[in-house]
Motif scaffolding. Structure first.
Motif, PDB file in Angstrom:
ATOM      1  N   UNK A  23       2.127  10.498  60.736  1.00  0.00           N
ATOM      2  CA  UNK A  23       1.281   9.321  60.523  1.00  0.00           C
ATOM      3  C   UNK A  23       0.303   9.141  61.685  1.00  0.00           C
ATOM      4  N   UNK A  24       0.770   9.393  62.907  1.00  0.00           N
ATOM      5  CA  UNK A  24      -0.102   9.281  64.082  1.00  0.00           C
ATOM      6  C   UNK A  24      -1.220  10.312  64.025  1.00  0.00           C
ATOM      7  N   UNK A  25      -0.891  11.537  63.578  1.00  0.00           N
ATOM      8  CA  UNK A  25      -1.913  12.578  63.447  1.00  0.00           C
ATOM      9  C   UNK A  25      -2.971  12.147  62.443  1.00  0.00           C
ATOM     10  N   UNK A  26      -2.512  11.559  61.321  1.00  0.00           N
ATOM     11  CA  UNK A  26      -3.439  11.091  60.290  1.00  0.00           C
ATOM     12  C   UNK A  26      -4.331   9.975  60.823  1.00  0.00           C
ATOM     13  N   UNK A  27      -3.751   9.054  61.568  1.00  0.00           N
ATOM     14  CA  UNK A  27      -4.518   7.913  62.088  1.00  0.00           C
ATOM     15  C   UNK A  27      -5.492   8.341  63.182  1.00  0.00           C
ATOM     16  N   UNK A  28      -5.077   9.295  64.026  1.00  0.00           N
ATOM     17  CA  UNK A  28      -5.926   9.736  65.127  1.00  0.00           C
ATOM     18  C   UNK A  28      -7.116  10.536  64.611  1.00  0.00           C
ATOM     19  N   UNK A  95      -0.442  12.022  55.247  1.00  0.00           N
ATOM     20  CA  UNK A  95       0.805  12.419  55.897  1.00  0.00           C
ATOM     21  C   UNK A  95       1.946  12.575  54.905  1.00  0.00           C
ATOM     22  N   UNK A  96       2.025  11.677  53.915  1.00  0.00           N
ATOM     23  CA  UNK A  96       3.138  11.708  52.974  1.00  0.00           C
ATOM     24  C   UNK A  96       3.161  12.965  52.137  1.00  0.00           C
ATOM     25  N   UNK A  97       2.043  13.265  51.462  1.00  0.00           N
ATOM     26  CA  UNK A  97       1.993  14.442  50.598  1.00  0.00           C
ATOM     27  C   UNK A  97       2.139  15.730  51.396  1.00  0.00           C
ATOM     28  N   UNK A  98       1.499  15.798  52.561  1.00  0.00           N
ATOM     29  CA  UNK A  98       1.604  17.001  53.391  1.00  0.00           C
ATOM     30  C   UNK A  98       3.051  17.258  53.805  1.00  0.00           C
ATOM     31  N   UNK A  99       3.777  16.195  54.135  1.00  0.00           N
ATOM     32  CA  UNK A  99       5.165  16.340  54.563  1.00  0.00           C
ATOM     33  C   UNK A  99       6.063  16.731  53.398  1.00  0.00           C
ATOM     34  N   UNK A 100       5.727  16.273  52.207  1.00  0.00           N
ATOM     35  CA  UNK A 100       6.477  16.702  51.021  1.00  0.00           C
ATOM     36  C   UNK A 100       6.272  18.195  50.774  1.00  0.00           C
ATOM     37  N   UNK A 101       5.019  18.651  50.832  1.00  0.00           N
ATOM     38  CA  UNK A 101       4.702  20.041  50.512  1.00  0.00           C
ATOM     39  C   UNK A 101       5.393  21.028  51.443  1.00  0.00           C
ATOM     40  N   UNK A 102       5.575  20.650  52.684  1.00  0.00           N
ATOM     41  CA  UNK A 102       6.168  21.595  53.640  1.00  0.00           C
ATOM     42  C   UNK A 102       7.619  21.901  53.297  1.00  0.00           C
ATOM     43  N   UNK A 103       8.233  21.062  52.433  1.00  0.00           N
ATOM     44  CA  UNK A 103       9.614  21.318  52.032  1.00  0.00           C
ATOM     45  C   UNK A 103       9.768  22.573  51.187  1.00  0.00           C
ATOM     46  N   UNK A 104       8.666  23.195  50.795  1.00  0.00           N
ATOM     47  CA  UNK A 104       8.743  24.463  50.088  1.00  0.00           C
ATOM     48  C   UNK A 104       9.453  25.515  50.948  1.00  0.00           C
ATOM     49  N   UNK A 105       9.517  25.263  52.272  1.00  0.00           N
ATOM     50  CA  UNK A 105      10.170  26.199  53.183  1.00  0.00           C
ATOM     51  C   UNK A 105      11.638  26.428  52.834  1.00  0.00           C
ATOM     52  N   UNK A 263       2.537   2.023  53.659  1.00  0.00           N
ATOM     53  CA  UNK A 263       2.637   0.706  54.276  1.00  0.00           C
ATOM     54  C   UNK A 263       1.596   0.477  55.365  1.00  0.00           C
ATOM     55  N   UNK A 264       1.329   1.507  56.168  1.00  0.00           N
ATOM     56  CA  UNK A 264       0.478   1.312  57.343  1.00  0.00           C
ATOM     57  C   UNK A 264      -0.945   1.834  57.177  1.00  0.00           C
ATOM     58  N   UNK A 265      -1.141   2.873  56.358  1.00  0.00           N
ATOM     59  CA  UNK A 265      -2.480   3.458  56.213  1.00  0.00           C
ATOM     60  C   UNK A 265      -3.047   3.316  54.811  1.00  0.00           C
ATOM     61  N   UNK A 266      -2.291   2.729  53.913  1.00  0.00           N
ATOM     62  CA  UNK A 266      -2.776   2.574  52.547  1.00  0.00           C
ATOM     63  C   UNK A 266      -2.883   3.878  51.784  1.00  0.00           C
ATOM     64  N   UNK A 267      -2.134   4.915  52.201  1.00  0.00           N
ATOM     65  CA  UNK A 267      -2.151   6.213  51.523  1.00  0.00           C
ATOM     66  C   UNK A 267      -1.136   6.180  50.375  1.00  0.00           C
ATOM     67  N   UNK A 268      -1.523   5.531  49.289  1.00  0.00           N
ATOM     68  CA  UNK A 268      -0.604   5.315  48.175  1.00  0.00           C
ATOM     69  C   UNK A 268      -0.777   6.424  47.140  1.00  0.00           C
ATOM     70  N   UNK A 269       0.260   7.242  46.914  1.00  0.00           N
ATOM     71  CA  UNK A 269       0.150   8.323  45.923  1.00  0.00           C
ATOM     72  C   UNK A 269       0.040   7.761  44.506  1.00  0.00           C
ATOM     73  N   UNK A 270      -0.542   8.562  43.604  1.00  0.00           N
ATOM     74  CA  UNK A 270      -0.589   8.186  42.192  1.00  0.00           C
ATOM     75  C   UNK A 270       0.788   8.417  41.561  1.00  0.00           C
ATOM     76  N   UNK A 271       0.943   7.969  40.324  1.00  0.00           N
ATOM     77  CA  UNK A 271       2.211   8.147  39.624  1.00  0.00           C
ATOM     78  C   UNK A 271       2.545   9.634  39.470  1.00  0.00           C
ATOM     79  N   UNK A 272       1.526  10.443  39.097  1.00  0.00           N
ATOM     80  CA  UNK A 272       1.753  11.876  38.943  1.00  0.00           C
ATOM     81  C   UNK A 272       2.109  12.538  40.280  1.00  0.00           C
ATOM     82  N   UNK A 273       1.462  12.094  41.349  1.00  0.00           N
ATOM     83  CA  UNK A 273       1.768  12.658  42.664  1.00  0.00           C
ATOM     84  C   UNK A 273       3.189  12.298  43.089  1.00  0.00           C
TER      85      UNK A 273
END
Length: 292
Positions: A23-28, A95-105, A263-273
């Protein structure tokens, strides 16, 4: 508090710290390669006091044989690749979607073991992979109006592959010493990852050095929270918890990142996301249950 309860608490603190750093990386919003470089390089002096204390309690030659040092450097290079793509993905899709995608590991790691060592993955894990790929497409906005977020998605997937390479290498780096030196190894990883991304930023002409105390404070905070606190928690917790449990608990990083981003950056995913994120997290959880 029991050892397992303490380990679980540390894993939760580590996953929350990792999500907060995203989240800090996204905000910075600084250059992804530069952020990765300073995140790792600034972590080295922060870890130094712990490393000194650790090495005083062990036999250095036994804890850090040449093979361990070489593999730590290689693992750090892979982690640098991971961070470069991960930070890019954060800036493109949040930050949210990027962190989800990395779980492909969690699927890529056993596939690498199959490719390198011939260790066939469990059938359930092979069945989970298509569901996770569908989740990736949904998280990228395949069914949302407007252009697909494939740039951020591909960067997130590349980060997941880089992280899988890091895990595959670092798990094979442990020496046979009675008292290993995980913090010293982590410091070598951070140094290697930092230099890898620093060189990449220099060669691409994208290096962004801290211009003032505010920039330096941002980079230092990301290093402290996302690198030092996170990985110290993980390193300590993983000694008292089974591997499948630690893998499952690390999935909460994605949940924390989605909640904090909304909550903090308003990065709200869509229903499909959100549906795609659910598939990825569920698939990674299922894979973690058969990996331990």
């Amino acid at each position: 508090m029991t050892t397992s309860a303490r380990g679980t608490a540390l894993m939760l603190l580590g996953t929350f710290s990792l999500a907060a750093a995203a989240l800090m990386i996204s905000a910075f919003g600084a250059d992804p390669l530069s952020t990765a470089a300073w995140r790792c390089l600034l972590a080295v002096p922060m870890l130094a006091p712990v490393v000194v204390w650790e090495l005083r309690r062990t036999e250095v030659r036994a804890a850090l044989p040449p093979r361990t040092v070489i593999l730590a450097v290689l693992a750090g290079t892979a982690l640098g690749v991971d961070y470069g793509f991960y930070n890019t993905s954060i800036l493109l899709i949040g930050a949210g979607l990027a962190t989800v995608l990395i779980n492909i590991q969690i699927v890529v790691v056993p596939l690498l073991a199959w490719l390198i060592e011939g260790t066939r993955p469990p059938k359930l894990m092979l069945a989970v992979a298509p569901a996770m790929l569908l989740g990736v497409a949904l998280a990228g906005g395949a069914f949302d109006p407007g252009p697909l977020q494939w740039g951020g998605v591909l960067a997130g997937l590349a980060a997941g592959v880089g992280y899988a390479l890091y895990l595959s290498i670092i798990r094979r780096s442990a020496p046979t010493a009675v008292r290993p030196a995980p913090c010293a190894v982590l410091t070598l990883v951070c140094l290697s990852a930092g230099l890898t991304t620093l060189v990449a930023a220099l060669l691409s002409g994208r290096l962004q050095a801290p211009e003032n105390l505010t920039d330096l404070a941002w980079f230092a905070a990301i290093a402290l929270i996302g690198q030092v606190i996170t990985y110290l928690c993980f390193n300590i917790a993983m000694t008292s918890l089974p591997e499948n449990l630690t893998s499952a608990l690390q999935l909460l990083t994605a949940v924390f990142a989605l909640i904090l981003g909304a909550a903090l950056l308003g990065q709200i995913p869509t229903v499909w996301q959100l549906a795609g994120c659910g598939l990825i997290i569920a698939g990674a959880w299922a894979a973690s249950r058969v990996s331990g």
